[in-house]
Design a protein around this motif. Structure first.
Motif, PDB file in Angstrom:
ATOM      1  N   GLU A 169       0.808  -1.216   0.000  1.00 36.39           N
ATOM      2  CA  GLU A 169       0.000   0.000   0.000  1.00 36.39           C
ATOM      3  C   GLU A 169       0.845   1.273   0.000  1.00 36.39           C
ATOM      4  O   GLU A 169       0.436   2.291  -0.592  1.00 36.39           O
ATOM      5  CB  GLU A 169      -0.984   0.002   1.179  1.00 36.39           C
ATOM      6  CG  GLU A 169      -0.382  -0.015   2.552  1.00 36.39           C
ATOM      7  CD  GLU A 169      -1.449  -0.040   3.645  1.00 36.39           C
ATOM      8  OE1 GLU A 169      -2.649  -0.056   3.308  1.00 36.39           O
ATOM      9  OE2 GLU A 169      -1.076  -0.059   4.834  1.00 36.39           O
ATOM     10  N   LYS A 170       2.030   1.232   0.611  1.00 38.54           N
ATOM     11  CA  LYS A 170       2.895   2.414   0.585  1.00 38.54           C
ATOM     12  C   LYS A 170       3.441   2.638  -0.819  1.00 38.54           C
ATOM     13  O   LYS A 170       3.530   3.781  -1.292  1.00 38.54           O
ATOM     14  CB  LYS A 170       4.031   2.250   1.589  1.00 38.54           C
ATOM     15  CG  LYS A 170       3.572   2.327   3.041  1.00 38.54           C
ATOM     16  CD  LYS A 170       4.743   2.195   4.006  1.00 38.54           C
ATOM     17  CE  LYS A 170       4.256   2.273   5.454  1.00 38.54           C
ATOM     18  NZ  LYS A 170       5.377   2.096   6.420  1.00 38.54           N
ATOM     19  N   LEU A 171       3.821   1.584  -1.499  1.00 38.80           N
ATOM     20  CA  LEU A 171       4.288   1.687  -2.877  1.00 38.80           C
ATOM     21  C   LEU A 171       3.169   2.177  -3.798  1.00 38.80           C
ATOM     22  O   LEU A 171       3.366   3.087  -4.609  1.00 38.80           O
ATOM     23  CB  LEU A 171       4.806   0.325  -3.352  1.00 38.80           C
ATOM     24  CG  LEU A 171       5.188   0.215  -4.832  1.00 38.80           C
ATOM     25  CD1 LEU A 171       6.362   1.121  -5.162  1.00 38.80           C
ATOM     26  CD2 LEU A 171       5.508  -1.236  -5.193  1.00 38.80           C
ATOM     27  N   ASN A 172       1.989   1.581  -3.647  1.00 32.58           N
ATOM     28  CA  ASN A 172       0.851   1.908  -4.514  1.00 32.58           C
ATOM     29  C   ASN A 172       0.455   3.375  -4.370  1.00 32.58           C
ATOM     30  O   ASN A 172       0.129   4.044  -5.360  1.00 32.58           O
ATOM     31  CB  ASN A 172      -0.337   1.001  -4.178  1.00 32.58           C
ATOM     32  CG  ASN A 172      -1.414   1.030  -5.247  1.00 32.58           C
ATOM     33  OD1 ASN A 172      -1.189   1.494  -6.360  1.00 32.58           O
ATOM     34  ND2 ASN A 172      -2.584   0.531  -4.913  1.00 32.58           N
ATOM     35  N   GLY A 173       0.465   3.883  -3.152  1.00 33.25           N
ATOM     36  CA  GLY A 173       0.079   5.269  -2.928  1.00 33.25           C
ATOM     37  C   GLY A 173       1.241   6.246  -2.956  1.00 33.25           C
ATOM     38  O   GLY A 173       1.039   7.462  -2.885  1.00 33.25           O
TER      39      GLY A 173
END
Length: 276
Positions: A169-173
């Protein structure tokens, strides 16, 4: 003679009606690939499904899907960003169940209630909404992002679970979103038409009690013609547990994917796309 001609036309229409889960992108939806040349076989899993992604009787992109791991291998599309609302409805691919089901992506509810498909039968063919419930540190990551499309129907078409992977989720956002929304705008300056292929390398971890693979890497590549002058290409890759994106040449990405997949030399685009 007329009767025979009508019979031939009828038979050809029946054959065309089952063209959404197809046998080849070269013949079924080649328009999403530069010079109509899809990636070579080095990315193909044993149980692949070739999907011409269709929503409301129009094709929007192409996806090579891994039936066993229940994630896309890659999605290929034409970059056409524009303002618009982000859809909220998720869809599935009926023809992964079988060729007699609808030729366009549908809501799970529609298949369960209108076509009397059991949830078990649907879940055997692909990932379902329940697989992505209660994730920790991961979310639903688009390969073909809705923000790279300029109208609601084309954005809606990206909200199929066959275009989704469990993404950090950190990569995606964070860094990946920065690449999709900012780097792509800069890189596509002067491009007539930009062809994009975004993929996911299978990893060793799973969600949903082993049903859906969590990719080890997410990657993206693009190729375009600038004016009438020359062709340019670029690529990126990210490990799916770090908020970092590495910018590469197309040739560098193909070499990295050749090692990661281990099925022979990977070629993502036609040879006219520069590898350096």
């Amino acid at each position: 003679m007329l009767w025979l001609l009508l019979l031939q036309v009828s038979a050809s229409c029946l054959w065309l009606g089952h063209s959404e889960v197809v046998t080849s992108f070269e013949t079924s939806c080649p328009q999403f690939f530069f010079r109509e040349i899809p990636p070579n076989k080095a990315l193909e899993p044993r149980n692949a499904a070739w999907i011409c992604q269709r929503y409301k009787n129009q094709y929007y992109f192409a996806t090579l899907y891994d039936r066993k791991l229940r994630i896309p291998v890659y999605s290929a599309y034409i970059y056409q960003p524009g303002p618009g609302k982000r859809p909220k409805t998720w869809l599935v691919e009926p023809q992964l169940i079988g060729p007699t089901y609808p030729k366009t992506m549908e809501k799970e509810w529609t298949l369960l209630n209108r076509y009397n498909v059991s949830l078990e039968k649907l879940s055997q063919s692909q990932a379902i909404l329940h697989d992505y419930k209660n994730l920790t540190g991961l979310n639903r990551g688009h390969l073909n992002p809705n923000g790279h499309h300029d109208d609601y129907s084309s954005r809606m078409a990206t909200f199929t679970l066959t275009n989704i992977v469990p993404q950090d989720e950190k990569l995606n956002g964070g860094a990946w979103n920065n690449y999709e929304q900012q780097t792509m705008i800069r890189r596509t300056q002067g491009c007539n038409t930009t062809y994009v292929i975004v993929g996911a390398v299978p990893g060793n971890n799973y969600i949903a009690k082993g049903r859906v693979n969590k990719p080890s890497h997410i990657w993206s590549s693009a190729c375009c013609v600038v004016g009438n002058k020359y062709v340019k290409a670029w690529a990126v890759i990210a490990e799916n547990d770090k908020n970092q994106v590495q910018l590469l040449t197309l040739g560098e990405l193909e070499d990295v994917l050749t090692e990661l997949y281990g099925r022979g030399q990977v070629s993502l685009f036609d040879s006219d796309c520069p590898r350096e």
